[in-house]
Scaffold this motif. Sequence first.
Motif, short mmCIF file in Angstrom:
data_model
loop_
_atom_site.label_atom_id
_atom_site.label_comp_id
_atom_site.label_asym_id
_atom_site.label_seq_id
_atom_site.Cartn_x
_atom_site.Cartn_y
_atom_site.Cartn_z
N THR A 55 -23.15 7.84 16.68
CA THR A 55 -21.76 8.22 16.43
C THR A 55 -21.30 7.92 15.01
O THR A 55 -20.19 8.29 14.63
CB THR A 55 -20.83 7.50 17.42
OG1 THR A 55 -21.05 6.09 17.34
CG2 THR A 55 -21.10 7.97 18.84
N ILE A 90 -24.08 12.84 24.26
CA ILE A 90 -23.14 13.91 23.91
C ILE A 90 -23.95 15.06 23.33
O ILE A 90 -24.63 14.91 22.31
CB ILE A 90 -22.10 13.40 22.89
CG1 ILE A 90 -21.32 12.22 23.49
CG2 ILE A 90 -21.14 14.53 22.52
CD1 ILE A 90 -20.36 11.57 22.52
N ASP A 92 -24.14 19.64 23.12
CA ASP A 92 -23.33 20.84 23.30
C ASP A 92 -23.65 21.59 24.59
O ASP A 92 -22.84 22.40 25.05
CB ASP A 92 -23.46 21.78 22.09
CG ASP A 92 -24.89 21.99 21.65
OD1 ASP A 92 -25.76 21.31 22.18
OD2 ASP A 92 -25.13 22.84 20.77
N ASP A 117 -19.17 17.63 23.72
CA ASP A 117 -18.18 17.21 22.73
C ASP A 117 -17.03 18.21 22.67
O ASP A 117 -17.14 19.36 23.13
CB ASP A 117 -18.83 17.08 21.35
CG ASP A 117 -19.40 18.39 20.86
OD1 ASP A 117 -18.74 19.07 20.06
OD2 ASP A 117 -20.52 18.75 21.29
N ILE A 133 -16.10 15.62 27.44
CA ILE A 133 -15.73 14.26 27.03
C ILE A 133 -14.21 14.10 27.01
O ILE A 133 -13.70 13.00 27.22
CB ILE A 133 -16.33 13.93 25.64
CG1 ILE A 133 -16.18 12.42 25.36
CG2 ILE A 133 -15.70 14.76 24.54
CD1 ILE A 133 -16.91 11.97 24.11
N ASN A 147 -16.73 9.24 17.96
CA ASN A 147 -16.71 10.45 17.15
C ASN A 147 -17.68 11.45 17.78
O ASN A 147 -18.87 11.44 17.50
CB ASN A 147 -17.12 10.13 15.71
CG ASN A 147 -17.22 11.38 14.84
OD1 ASN A 147 -16.70 12.44 15.20
ND2 ASN A 147 -17.90 11.27 13.71
N SER A 148 -17.16 12.30 18.65
CA SER A 148 -18.02 13.20 19.42
C SER A 148 -18.60 14.33 18.58
O SER A 148 -19.49 15.05 19.03
CB SER A 148 -17.26 13.78 20.61
OG SER A 148 -16.19 14.61 20.17
N SER A 149 -18.09 14.51 17.37
CA SER A 149 -18.59 15.57 16.50
C SER A 149 -19.53 15.04 15.42
O SER A 149 -19.78 15.72 14.42
CB SER A 149 -17.41 16.31 15.84
OG SER A 149 -16.62 16.95 16.82
#
Length: 202
Positions: A55, A90, A92, A117, A133, A147-149
């Motif tokens: 993350t 996490i 896509d 995410d 999420i 920070n999922s991105s």
Amino acid sequence: PRVRLRPEYPLLPTDQKVDRAVVTETGAGGIGCNKFYETYGKRGQTGGLMAAWCTHCVCLGFHCIPKGEGRNDVFSALFTRWAKPPKVVIYDFACALGPYCMMREPKFFGETRFLIDGFHAKGHTRCTKACFISAYKKNSPELAAVNSSAAECGNGGLLKIRRPLSYMSQRHAITYAYTYLATWNRDRRISQARKEGKLSTL
């Protein structure tokens, strides 16, 4: 380092085959995700690099994929490189990855949550919100701070070397990518240490 080998699952006829999904009026067959079908099922898959990120946008590892990223790539990386499974993954296409992992190693992944995410949640119109999420952030302070991105940020960095890699042999491309990511990780760790006040600026 590899901690175990990836087993074969002879009772699963589609094991290790290229992922494909077919969307019907009642839903997405096979994989069960219409976004996966739109991304890979129609136009096919191309090769490249698959990287795992923490993350903090630090790359934990990468490997070359011949035909395009699939669930087996992520499953194999998690099962063969992690002594203990991560609590949260996490991804896509976590909606499809979760069942894929649980069908093969339910004991190993029994305590792992597979979540999509916020950036990629759009388009998963046929997938349950239990995979998002965003559905957990209100009640989970731990996930709210994630920070999922981070992977998108890291993969954006990999785009900078996409063109030079395309002109290299596999051996040179792996060495080049390894050097680039080692430098990337060093810069990220220095930046993080400065934010935490553990490293003075010159």
